[in-house]
Design a protein around this motif. Sequence first.
Motif, short mmCIF file in Angstrom:
data_model
loop_
_atom_site.label_atom_id
_atom_site.label_comp_id
_atom_site.label_asym_id
_atom_site.label_seq_id
_atom_site.Cartn_x
_atom_site.Cartn_y
_atom_site.Cartn_z
N ALA A 53 0.94 -1.20 -0.02
CA ALA A 53 0.00 -0.10 0.06
C ALA A 53 0.92 1.17 0.07
CB ALA A 53 -0.76 -0.07 1.22
N ALA A 54 1.90 1.18 0.94
CA ALA A 54 2.84 2.30 0.73
C ALA A 54 3.41 2.59 -0.72
CB ALA A 54 4.01 2.18 1.77
N GLN A 55 3.76 1.48 -1.22
CA GLN A 55 4.32 1.52 -2.63
C GLN A 55 3.45 2.16 -3.38
OE1 GLN A 55 4.68 -2.04 -4.85
NE2 GLN A 55 6.83 -1.30 -5.27
N LEU A 56 2.12 1.67 -3.46
CA LEU A 56 1.19 2.57 -4.30
C LEU A 56 1.02 4.07 -3.97
CD1 LEU A 56 -1.62 -0.46 -4.30
CD2 LEU A 56 -0.02 0.05 -6.10
N ASP A 57 1.01 4.27 -2.69
CA ASP A 57 0.92 5.73 -2.46
C ASP A 57 1.89 6.52 -2.68
OD1 ASP A 57 -1.79 5.25 -1.47
OD2 ASP A 57 -0.98 5.15 0.73
N GLY A 58 3.01 5.68 -3.16
CA GLY A 58 4.37 6.82 -3.58
C GLY A 58 5.27 6.96 -2.33
N ALA A 59 4.99 6.27 -1.04
CA ALA A 59 5.87 6.61 0.01
C ALA A 59 7.01 6.01 -0.06
CB ALA A 59 5.25 5.97 1.32
N GLU A 60 8.10 6.71 -0.06
CA GLU A 60 9.47 6.25 -0.01
C GLU A 60 10.04 5.81 1.33
OE1 GLU A 60 11.80 9.29 -1.96
OE2 GLU A 60 10.90 9.16 -3.77
N ILE A 61 9.49 4.81 1.89
CA ILE A 61 9.78 4.07 3.33
C ILE A 61 10.27 2.76 3.20
CG2 ILE A 61 8.13 5.89 4.34
CD1 ILE A 61 6.25 3.54 4.73
N ALA A 62 10.68 2.23 4.32
CA ALA A 62 10.91 0.86 4.47
C ALA A 62 9.91 0.61 5.47
CB ALA A 62 12.51 0.75 4.72
N THR A 63 9.40 -0.91 5.20
CA THR A 63 8.78 -1.55 6.27
C THR A 63 9.30 -2.79 6.61
OG1 THR A 63 6.39 -0.97 4.89
CG2 THR A 63 6.55 -2.63 6.45
N VAL A 64 9.55 -2.77 7.94
CA VAL A 64 10.39 -4.13 8.45
C VAL A 64 9.39 -5.06 9.37
CG1 VAL A 64 12.29 -4.55 10.03
CG2 VAL A 64 12.44 -2.52 8.63
N VAL A 65 9.73 -6.28 9.08
CA VAL A 65 8.69 -7.11 10.00
C VAL A 65 9.86 -7.99 10.66
CG1 VAL A 65 8.57 -8.80 7.97
CG2 VAL A 65 6.98 -8.84 10.07
N TYR A 66 9.44 -8.15 11.87
CA TYR A 66 10.45 -9.07 12.72
C TYR A 66 9.72 -10.47 13.12
CZ TYR A 66 13.46 -4.87 13.73
OH TYR A 66 14.28 -4.10 13.74
N PHE A 67 10.47 -11.36 13.02
CA PHE A 67 9.98 -12.51 13.39
C PHE A 67 11.15 -13.66 13.71
CE2 PHE A 67 10.39 -12.31 9.00
CZ PHE A 67 11.11 -13.35 8.50
N GLY A 68 10.82 -14.81 14.47
CA GLY A 68 11.77 -15.68 14.83
C GLY A 68 11.92 -16.98 13.80
N ASP A 69 12.76 -17.79 14.17
CA ASP A 69 13.14 -18.83 13.37
C ASP A 69 12.12 -19.88 13.02
OD1 ASP A 69 14.55 -21.01 15.47
OD2 ASP A 69 14.81 -18.86 16.00
N GLY A 70 11.26 -19.92 14.21
CA GLY A 70 10.16 -20.90 14.42
C GLY A 70 9.07 -20.55 13.34
N ALA A 71 9.04 -18.97 13.18
CA ALA A 71 7.79 -18.50 12.19
C ALA A 71 7.95 -18.98 11.02
CB ALA A 71 7.93 -16.96 12.57
N THR A 72 9.14 -19.15 10.42
CA THR A 72 9.39 -19.46 9.13
C THR A 72 8.83 -20.83 8.58
OG1 THR A 72 11.67 -20.68 9.47
CG2 THR A 72 11.63 -18.25 9.08
N SER A 73 8.41 -21.70 9.75
CA SER A 73 7.78 -22.85 9.36
C SER A 73 6.31 -22.71 9.24
CB SER A 73 7.86 -23.84 10.66
OG SER A 73 9.29 -24.11 10.61
N GLN A 74 5.75 -21.41 9.40
CA GLN A 74 4.46 -21.03 9.35
C GLN A 74 4.08 -20.70 7.82
OE1 GLN A 74 1.87 -21.15 11.77
NE2 GLN A 74 3.73 -21.95 13.15
N GLY A 75 3.02 -20.92 7.47
CA GLY A 75 2.53 -20.76 5.98
C GLY A 75 2.32 -19.33 5.88
N ASP A 76 1.85 -18.15 7.02
CA ASP A 76 1.87 -17.07 6.93
C ASP A 76 3.18 -16.29 6.35
OD1 ASP A 76 -0.39 -17.36 7.89
OD2 ASP A 76 -0.46 -16.14 9.75
N ILE A 77 4.44 -16.81 6.72
CA ILE A 77 5.61 -16.15 6.20
C ILE A 77 5.93 -16.56 4.96
CG2 ILE A 77 8.11 -16.33 6.66
CD1 ILE A 77 6.50 -14.43 8.48
#
Length: 373
Positions: free
Chosen positions: A147-171
């Motif tokens: 959404a930020a990209q579509l709005d033209g915002a020159e920002i970074a979005t950062v998401v934190y998670f652990g190694d266990g989360a990489t086994s989740q389908g969401d990631i």
Amino acid sequence: MPGTTEYPVQLIQPDGARVHNPEYRALVADIGPDELWELYADLVVTRRIDIEAVALARQGQLGLWAPFQGQEAAQVGSAHALRPDDYVFCSYRETAVAYCRGVLPSAAAAMWRGVAHSSWDPAAVNMTNPAIVVGAQGLHATGYAYAAQLDGAEIATVVYFGDGATSQGDIAEALTFAASWSTPVVFFCQNNHWAISEPVGLQSATPIAHRAVGYGIPAVRVDGNDVLAVLAATRQAAERARTGGGPSFIEAITYRMGPHTTADDPTRYRTAAEIEEWAGRDPILRVRRLLERENLFDTAAQQRLDERADAEAARMRTEILTMPDPDPSALFEHVYSAPHPLLDAQRAEYAAYLADDPAEAAAPGPRGEGVRS
């Protein structure tokens, strides 16, 4: 960041010696003595906050706490790479990131004390409240970045998670979408070696960063106990996001020294020898040794820093212990975005129950926003 490095990027060895790495050292060339002390101070203060919060949980003043001791460099280093207008999506362990973004330590504990639905005002610091559903924040961050990209915002979005989360389908789904739509999101995996009681080797037979490469996303493995290396890698990835380069993946290799949460007993699944080995790679001790090697360490400054850390912990304890209980009806707020008849009926039923038994009613009182000025 064309692929992955088999060996984690490192700029400070555990003994405090500098590592010759022209590419990544250039990214932190502006970090002089004052900036290094600032990083060191945030490492020390956030560890002291974490220790105090664990004590409060053990004393029954917090229902739960997710310790981050040992992971301070991964959080402080990455947080210092971000700008105020960048946006952060976190799990339940990024208290040091929140502190660096300006959140009061006591506010970070409000949810765990059970006096608020959440902790701080996300709009005030451009950082979401803790995500309890493991990995869900990956999708939220990717959608926000798009959404930020579509709005033209020159920002970074950062998401934190652990190694266990990489086994989740969401990631997995977040990585797929980010790669397909070139969304400006930085996936920051704190590989602390243990997903509750399961070792990282059970989560992935290959370095976690390799998974990102499989999706077509540039990735880097970094020594997560090296605050300068983390700062450099995150600066690189964040700038890539801001300038239209698309997503990046950082695997910060670190170690959770304490339990998964205060409800966990890590002695049941890991050895004292393993903990001792990682204690030798302590992120705070590493920076102190660097300061000593370069004749920048000051005993008086260290004493002032320790006093500041103790004062922050004491302030947090006082503010937590004096948090007023919310009005019982607050339980029904923010469940739906609009009025809902079933919720209204539940609210009325609960009010009638409390009227019959006033002792069950909590004392009402205002709550602060919980953002540091």
